[in-house]
Design an enzyme around this catalytic site. Structure first.
Site, short mmCIF file in Angstrom:
data_model
loop_
_atom_site.label_atom_id
_atom_site.label_comp_id
_atom_site.label_asym_id
_atom_site.label_seq_id
_atom_site.Cartn_x
_atom_site.Cartn_y
_atom_site.Cartn_z
NE ARG A 80 -3.30 2.55 2.66
CZ ARG A 80 -3.39 3.30 3.75
NH1 ARG A 80 -2.89 2.88 4.90
NH2 ARG A 80 -3.97 4.47 3.71
CG HIS A 95 -1.52 8.79 3.76
ND1 HIS A 95 -1.62 7.43 3.91
CD2 HIS A 95 -1.20 9.26 4.98
CE1 HIS A 95 -1.37 7.10 5.17
NE2 HIS A 95 -1.11 8.19 5.84
CD GLU A 155 -5.39 7.20 10.24
OE1 GLU A 155 -5.02 8.28 10.75
OE2 GLU A 155 -4.96 6.11 10.60
CG ASN A 157 -5.26 2.98 8.85
OD1 ASN A 157 -5.27 2.03 8.08
ND2 ASN A 157 -4.89 4.19 8.48
CE1 TYR A 193 0.01 2.22 13.55
CE2 TYR A 193 -2.00 3.33 12.87
CZ TYR A 193 -0.74 2.85 12.57
OH TYR A 193 -0.24 2.96 11.31
CD GLU A 195 -1.82 3.70 8.26
OE1 GLU A 195 -1.54 4.10 9.41
OE2 GLU A 195 -2.04 4.47 7.31
C1 FCB Z 1 -1.68 6.85 10.97
C2 FCB Z 1 -1.28 7.43 9.64
C3 FCB Z 1 0.06 6.98 9.15
C4 FCB Z 1 1.07 6.85 10.26
C5 FCB Z 1 0.51 6.10 11.42
C6 FCB Z 1 1.47 5.91 12.57
O1 FCB Z 1 -2.61 7.68 11.58
O2 FCB Z 1 -2.23 7.09 8.67
O3 FCB Z 1 0.47 7.86 8.14
O4 FCB Z 1 1.55 8.10 10.61
O5 FCB Z 1 -0.65 6.72 11.89
#
Ligand code: FCB
Length: 470
Positions: free
Chosen positions: A83, A127, A172, A299, A301, A369
């Protein structure tokens, strides 16, 4: 310590595809080459005090020149998918008008190189690098930018639609709208209330217009990448639960409801108060926004714990122009990454199941992500022993497996990121890469996690072959 000999997690279906992700401004560099125009991130980086140590994406990983080496690293890693994003200001330096041939030629070469390595390119159109010239005319606050984005999508689709099969319109949009226009920690770096809500709407509208163009060009499969948050109330109190519901609208429902239910969230008045005058919404917009998609990018985290906080944040730097009366509460008793983000893999499972239940009929999901920033001290040979990143990935893959077992339709998973890169306002010291980048020499050094992921993918592919052969 992570298991040094990874076993493919057999709870993951063999057809699941794996990849890594990057984004143009974070890796390309060559900011003034190839006819590229300035973007809002160039401007933001040049504004004193905005980005740590005054860093910028001017050089970044120099991927613009070293993409061949980077694709070779991907091939060696054994990914199915890669990607990347296209920089709008490379294609249209001022965001409108005739395309820049050098910009198109660069992505032509990149796509051909990726395909030549036996990898499927997954293309993100936006992006976060809006051409500065469009920002000067109002940026996402104005409707015209949505229309411009549609045109840009059409240009890229005409050129690459014969070779790229999966298209992501936006990455995002929550960050573009709110981190960019209300918190001010991303470009364009303003603290505005109503205009941030207009930006949210025009991003969605731009997505819809791009979908129309991509369909007209028969470009392939089309989706959007969102960053829905898993939101946890700090206590069981009614007020903390209500705070989570307000945050759910800001973070998740603002995007999911128009895209997948054809309606705006029903608690908007309560959440936005006087901020939303709705003036930017026009008849027919919901139809444009809510066109069927082939996949949803997610995405993920970390989860966010929240409590009710009816008073405005005292620290002006952290204050947001869209104050919904919530405050983040630190997670106790778990590890945190260099971003300060708590590591709670089970929240990944919970989020995916929750979305699946709230939005019946969601298209298949790609995890576009997932990854972690870790300290980066290399040993004498230049190798980074990032066992904690390995543990993060292994635990999140297992968490993904549990969501799939519970019935969530997930088709792919991308590690953020292939390379250490420019982590927006934090600059270069937040390293997310499977591959270390030495920013002096620009040399690439695969980390332990790269080798771990490679072994993981080998064993996954073996299982896929066995199943397919059976
Ligand atoms: C996300 C973004 C990506 C990167 C990660 C850590 O929010 O999409 O570009 O910075 O965080």
């Amino acid at each position: 310590m992570a298991d040094p000999r990874p076993q493919d997690d057999s709870s993951l279906p063999p057809h699941l595809l794996f990849g890594t992700a990057t984004a143009a401004y974070q890796v390309e560099g060559a900011a003034q080459e190839g006819g590229r125009g300035p973007s809002i991130w160039d401007t933001y980086c040049r504004t004193p005090g905005r980005v740590a140590r005054g860093e910028s994406g001017d050089v970044a990983c120099d991927h613009y020149h070293r993409y061949g080496e980077d694709v070779a690293l991907l091939a060696d890693l054994g990914v199915d998918l890669y990607r990347f994003s296209v920089a709008w200001p490379r294609i249209q330096p001022t965001g409108k008008g005739r395309p820049n041939p050098e910009g198109l030629a660069f992505y032509d070469r990149l796509v051909d190189t990726i395909l030549g390595a036996g990898i499927e390119p997954v293309l993100t159109l936006y992006h976060w690098d809006l051409p500065q010239a469009l920002e000067d005319e109002g940026g996402w606050r104005v409707r015209d930018t949505a229309r411009r984005f549609g045109e840009y999508a059409g240009i890229v689709a005409d050129r690459l639609g014969d070779r790229v099969d999966r298209w992501i319109t936006l990455n995002e949009p929550f960050c573009s709208a709110f981190v960019g226009h209300a918190v001010g920690r991303h470009a364009p770096g303003t603290k505005e209330g109503t205009p941030a809500l207009a930006a949210a709407h025009h991003l969605l509208l731009g997505h819809g217009m791009a979908v129309g163009e991509l369909r007209a060009a028969a470009a392939g499969r089309v989706g959007i990448t969102l960053n829905p948050d898993h939101l946890v109330p700090a206590t069981d109190s009614e007020t903390d639960h209500a705070a989570v519901e307000r945050a759910r609208t800001l973070h998740n429902r603002t995007w999911f409801d128009p895209l997948f239910t054809g309606a705006y969230p029903d608690n908007e008045k309560e959440v936005w108060g006087d901020l939303s005058d709705g003036a930017h919404r026009k008849e027919g917009d919901l139809e444009t926004i809510g066109q069927p998609l082939d996949f949803l990018g997610v995405n993920f985290y970390r989860p966010i714990m929240l409590r009710d906080a009816p008073h405005t944040e005292p620290d002006p730097a952290r204050r947001t122009a869209v104050d919904i009366g919530v405050e983040q509460v630190p997670y106790e008793g778990v590890r945190h990454t260099t971003m300060g983000w708590p590591v709670v893999p089970e929240s990944f499972t919970d989020l995916l199941i929750d979305l699946d239940r709230r939005y019946p009929g969601l298209p298949p999901i790609l995890i576009t992500e997932n990854g972690s920033a870790r300290p980066h001290a290399p040993d004498d040979t230049g190798r980074v022993h990032d066992e904690d990143r390995i543990a993060y990935l292994r635990d999140h893959l297992a968490a993904l497996g549990r969501a799939i077992e519970a019935g969530v339709d997930v088709r792919g998973y991308f590690v953020w990121s292939l390379l250490d890169n420019f982590e927006w306002a934090f600059g270069y010291d937040r390293r997310f890469g499977l591959v270390r980048v030495d920013y002096e020499s620009l040399e690439r050094h695969p980390k332990s996690s790269y080798h771990w992921y490679r072994d993981y993918l080998t064993s996954h592919r073996d299982r896929r072959r066995r199943v397919e052969g059976a």
